[in-house]
Write a protein that holds these residues in place. Structure first.
Motif, PDB file in Angstrom:
ATOM      1  N   ASP A  28       3.157   2.676  -7.954  1.00 28.76           N
ATOM      2  CA  ASP A  28       4.406   1.515  -8.155  1.00 28.76           C
ATOM      3  C   ASP A  28       5.635   2.714  -9.283  1.00 28.76           C
ATOM      4  N   GLY A  29       5.788   3.645  -9.540  1.00 26.81           N
ATOM      5  CA  GLY A  29       6.609   4.608 -10.186  1.00 26.81           C
ATOM      6  C   GLY A  29       7.201   4.931  -9.264  1.00 26.81           C
ATOM      7  N   MET A  30       6.305   5.495  -8.387  1.00 25.27           N
ATOM      8  CA  MET A  30       7.004   6.334  -6.892  1.00 25.27           C
ATOM      9  C   MET A  30       7.616   5.505  -5.946  1.00 25.27           C
ATOM     10  N   VAL A  31       7.054   3.940  -5.662  1.00 25.01           N
ATOM     11  CA  VAL A  31       7.317   2.913  -5.168  1.00 25.01           C
ATOM     12  C   VAL A  31       8.749   2.642  -5.321  1.00 25.01           C
ATOM     13  N   ALA A  32       9.007   2.358  -6.806  1.00 19.18           N
ATOM     14  CA  ALA A  32      10.677   2.231  -7.502  1.00 19.18           C
ATOM     15  C   ALA A  32      11.133   3.398  -6.970  1.00 19.18           C
ATOM     16  N   ALA A  33      11.210   4.311  -7.460  1.00 25.29           N
ATOM     17  CA  ALA A  33      12.207   5.643  -7.262  1.00 25.29           C
ATOM     18  C   ALA A  33      12.177   5.701  -5.953  1.00 25.29           C
ATOM     19  N   VAL A  34      11.595   5.712  -5.257  1.00 27.26           N
ATOM     20  CA  VAL A  34      11.277   5.424  -3.306  1.00 27.26           C
ATOM     21  C   VAL A  34      12.581   4.019  -3.545  1.00 27.26           C
ATOM     22  N   ASN A  35      12.543   2.888  -3.214  1.00 25.74           N
ATOM     23  CA  ASN A  35      13.172   2.368  -3.681  1.00 25.74           C
ATOM     24  C   ASN A  35      14.991   2.558  -3.852  1.00 25.74           C
ATOM     25  N   GLU A  36      15.062   2.609  -5.430  1.00 28.35           N
ATOM     26  CA  GLU A  36      16.108   2.916  -5.957  1.00 28.35           C
ATOM     27  C   GLU A  36      17.136   4.102  -5.191  1.00 28.35           C
ATOM     28  N   VAL A  37      16.601   5.443  -4.730  1.00 28.48           N
ATOM     29  CA  VAL A  37      16.650   6.132  -3.807  1.00 28.48           C
ATOM     30  C   VAL A  37      17.308   6.073  -2.193  1.00 28.48           C
ATOM     31  N   GLY A  38      16.725   4.867  -1.422  1.00 28.76           N
ATOM     32  CA  GLY A  38      16.981   4.292  -0.537  1.00 28.76           C
ATOM     33  C   GLY A  38      18.228   3.774  -0.964  1.00 28.76           C
ATOM     34  N   ILE A  39      18.079   3.060  -1.454  1.00 30.91           N
ATOM     35  CA  ILE A  39      19.749   1.992  -1.835  1.00 30.91           C
ATOM     36  C   ILE A  39      20.657   2.645  -2.465  1.00 30.91           C
ATOM     37  N   VAL A  40      20.372   3.640  -2.658  1.00 34.92           N
ATOM     38  CA  VAL A  40      21.858   4.799  -2.327  1.00 34.92           C
ATOM     39  C   VAL A  40      22.159   5.697  -1.235  1.00 34.92           C
TER      40      VAL A  40
ATOM     41  N   ASP B  45       6.424  10.552   6.238  1.00 36.43           N
ATOM     42  CA  ASP B  45       6.753   9.478   5.704  1.00 36.43           C
ATOM     43  C   ASP B  45       5.603   9.648   4.246  1.00 36.43           C
ATOM     44  N   ARG B  46       4.979   9.949   4.487  1.00 37.59           N
ATOM     45  CA  ARG B  46       3.312  10.273   3.629  1.00 37.59           C
ATOM     46  C   ARG B  46       3.342  10.722   1.811  1.00 37.59           C
ATOM     47  N   LEU B  47       2.970  10.310   0.862  1.00 36.70           N
ATOM     48  CA  LEU B  47       3.068  11.078   0.221  1.00 36.70           C
ATOM     49  C   LEU B  47       2.631  12.100   0.316  1.00 36.70           C
ATOM     50  N   ILE B  48       2.524  13.248  -0.124  1.00 35.08           N
ATOM     51  CA  ILE B  48       2.039  14.839  -0.391  1.00 35.08           C
ATOM     52  C   ILE B  48       1.409  14.877  -2.014  1.00 35.08           C
TER      53      ILE B  48
ATOM     54  N   SER C 249      -5.301   5.866  -5.748  1.00 31.92           N
ATOM     55  CA  SER C 249      -6.307   6.076  -4.237  1.00 31.92           C
ATOM     56  C   SER C 249      -5.830   5.582  -2.948  1.00 31.92           C
ATOM     57  N   ALA C 250      -6.508   5.744  -2.066  1.00 31.36           N
ATOM     58  CA  ALA C 250      -6.157   5.684  -0.229  1.00 31.36           C
ATOM     59  C   ALA C 250      -5.101   4.701  -0.716  1.00 31.36           C
ATOM     60  N   GLU C 251      -4.990   4.091  -0.377  1.00 26.59           N
ATOM     61  CA  GLU C 251      -4.711   2.911  -0.412  1.00 26.59           C
ATOM     62  C   GLU C 251      -3.114   2.386  -1.179  1.00 26.59           C
ATOM     63  N   GLU C 252      -3.166   3.366  -2.239  1.00 28.31           N
ATOM     64  CA  GLU C 252      -1.893   3.097  -3.152  1.00 28.31           C
ATOM     65  C   GLU C 252      -0.955   4.754  -2.639  1.00 28.31           C
ATOM     66  N   HIS C 253      -1.559   5.250  -2.228  1.00 25.95           N
ATOM     67  CA  HIS C 253      -0.880   6.853  -0.891  1.00 25.95           C
ATOM     68  C   HIS C 253      -0.315   6.056   0.144  1.00 25.95           C
TER      69      HIS C 253
ATOM     70  N   GLN D 233       0.242   2.437  -0.225  1.00 25.52           N
ATOM     71  CA  GLN D 233       1.778   1.665  -0.971  1.00 25.52           C
ATOM     72  C   GLN D 233       3.367   2.500  -0.496  1.00 25.52           C
ATOM     73  N   VAL D 234       3.056   4.142  -0.998  1.00 28.79           N
ATOM     74  CA  VAL D 234       3.661   4.722  -0.967  1.00 28.79           C
ATOM     75  C   VAL D 234       4.254   5.214  -0.182  1.00 28.79           C
ATOM     76  N   SER D 235       3.448   5.351   0.865  1.00 28.36           N
ATOM     77  CA  SER D 235       3.817   6.161   2.423  1.00 28.36           C
ATOM     78  C   SER D 235       5.458   4.589   3.033  1.00 28.36           C
ATOM     79  N   ASP D 236       4.060   3.665   3.281  1.00 29.24           N
ATOM     80  CA  ASP D 236       5.267   2.314   3.545  1.00 29.24           C
ATOM     81  C   ASP D 236       5.881   2.393   2.883  1.00 29.24           C
ATOM     82  N   ALA D 237       6.722   2.453   1.725  1.00 31.36           N
ATOM     83  CA  ALA D 237       8.109   1.969   0.709  1.00 31.36           C
ATOM     84  C   ALA D 237       8.979   3.618   1.315  1.00 31.36           C
ATOM     85  N   VAL D 238       8.522   4.478   2.027  1.00 28.68           N
ATOM     86  CA  VAL D 238       9.402   5.227   2.142  1.00 28.68           C
ATOM     87  C   VAL D 238       9.772   4.691   3.610  1.00 28.68           C
ATOM     88  N   ALA D 239       9.011   4.762   4.193  1.00 31.00           N
ATOM     89  CA  ALA D 239       9.579   4.214   5.766  1.00 31.00           C
ATOM     90  C   ALA D 239      10.063   2.790   5.641  1.00 31.00           C
ATOM     91  N   ALA D 240      10.121   1.950   4.869  1.00 27.66           N
ATOM     92  CA  ALA D 240      10.742   0.978   4.599  1.00 27.66           C
ATOM     93  C   ALA D 240      12.303   1.568   3.863  1.00 27.66           C
TER      94      ALA D 240
END
Length: 227
Positions: free
Chosen positions: A193-205, A222-225, A8-12, A14-21
């Protein structure tokens, strides 16, 4: 056939915000792509249709009495004497029907992707991820620190592709936790949630190897494509 909508637009957002963070702590740039499929696999469908047709013709050649008897019983033409031309026509028609039937049933995506060999899916998902990375992220950052997180839904596979500066410091195995986190959530139907989790782990590395500098600028969207 319309492409399924996975987020959904909200989930999009969510992922984009995770990338920015995640990028607040690193000079690396994260690109996320969600695809319905990585390839049309027409060649695989063609190969299966040809294999089934060939197998059917071989079965007819090996057990002619059985199949000719079956035809006789269906047509009511008992103990018919088949000419060589008629036998070739039967074999050809049998093969064509099997070929077309196998091709047509593979138009149903769940079956089509079920019969695609796993290694073929893996190679094509990887190739698609690399192609997208080259177009959208490779060498597009000042320090060549772009990372693509790619999820292909039909194949149930994901890839992480990193720019050369990152690849020199981070081995491919390091991304294993990010992949595991993403696939685990996606299997449960929680794609965002899966995309966000991956973004968080990649961000840590990335933060460990490429910490954010004071003059760092956001170089990639930052937006999800979603493809």
């Amino acid at each position: 056939m319309s492409r399924p909508v996975y987020l959904s637009a909200e989930e999009h957002k969510q992922v984009s915000d995770a990338v920015a963070a995640a990028e607040l702590h690193t000079s690396g740039e994260i690109v996320t792509v969600l695809a319905d499929r990585s390839d049309g696999y027409s060649d695989i469908a063609l190969a299966w249709a040809a294999l089934v047709a060939f197998t059917a013709i071989m079965a007819l050649a090996l057990f002619p009495d059985f199949y000719l008897g079956l035809i006789d019983s269906l047509t009511g033409n008992w103990n018919a004497q088949w000419s060589a031309g008629a036998l070739f026509a039967i074999a050809g028609g049998f093969g064509i029907m099997k070929f077309l039937g196998t091709w047509l049933i593979q138009m149903w995506p769940p079956l089509k992707f079920l019969v695609i060999p796993g290694p073929v899916k893996g190679r094509r998902v990887r190739a698609r991820a690399v192609d997208l990375f080259k177009v959208g992220a490779e060498r597009r950052t000042h320090g060549r620190t772009g990372v693509l997180i790619y999820l292909s839904m039909r194949e149930h596979r994901a890839e992480i592709v990193a720019d050369e500066a990152i690849a020199e410091k981070v081995s491919p195995e390091t991304w294993g936790e990010a992949m595991a986190q993403m696939i685990g959530h996606v299997r449960e139907g929680r794609v965002a949630d899966g995309m966000v989790a991956a973004v968080n782990e990649v961000g840590i590395v990335l933060a460990q190897h490429f910490p954010r500098e004071e003059d760092d600028q956001n170089e990639l969207p930052d937006r999800l494509i979603e493809l």
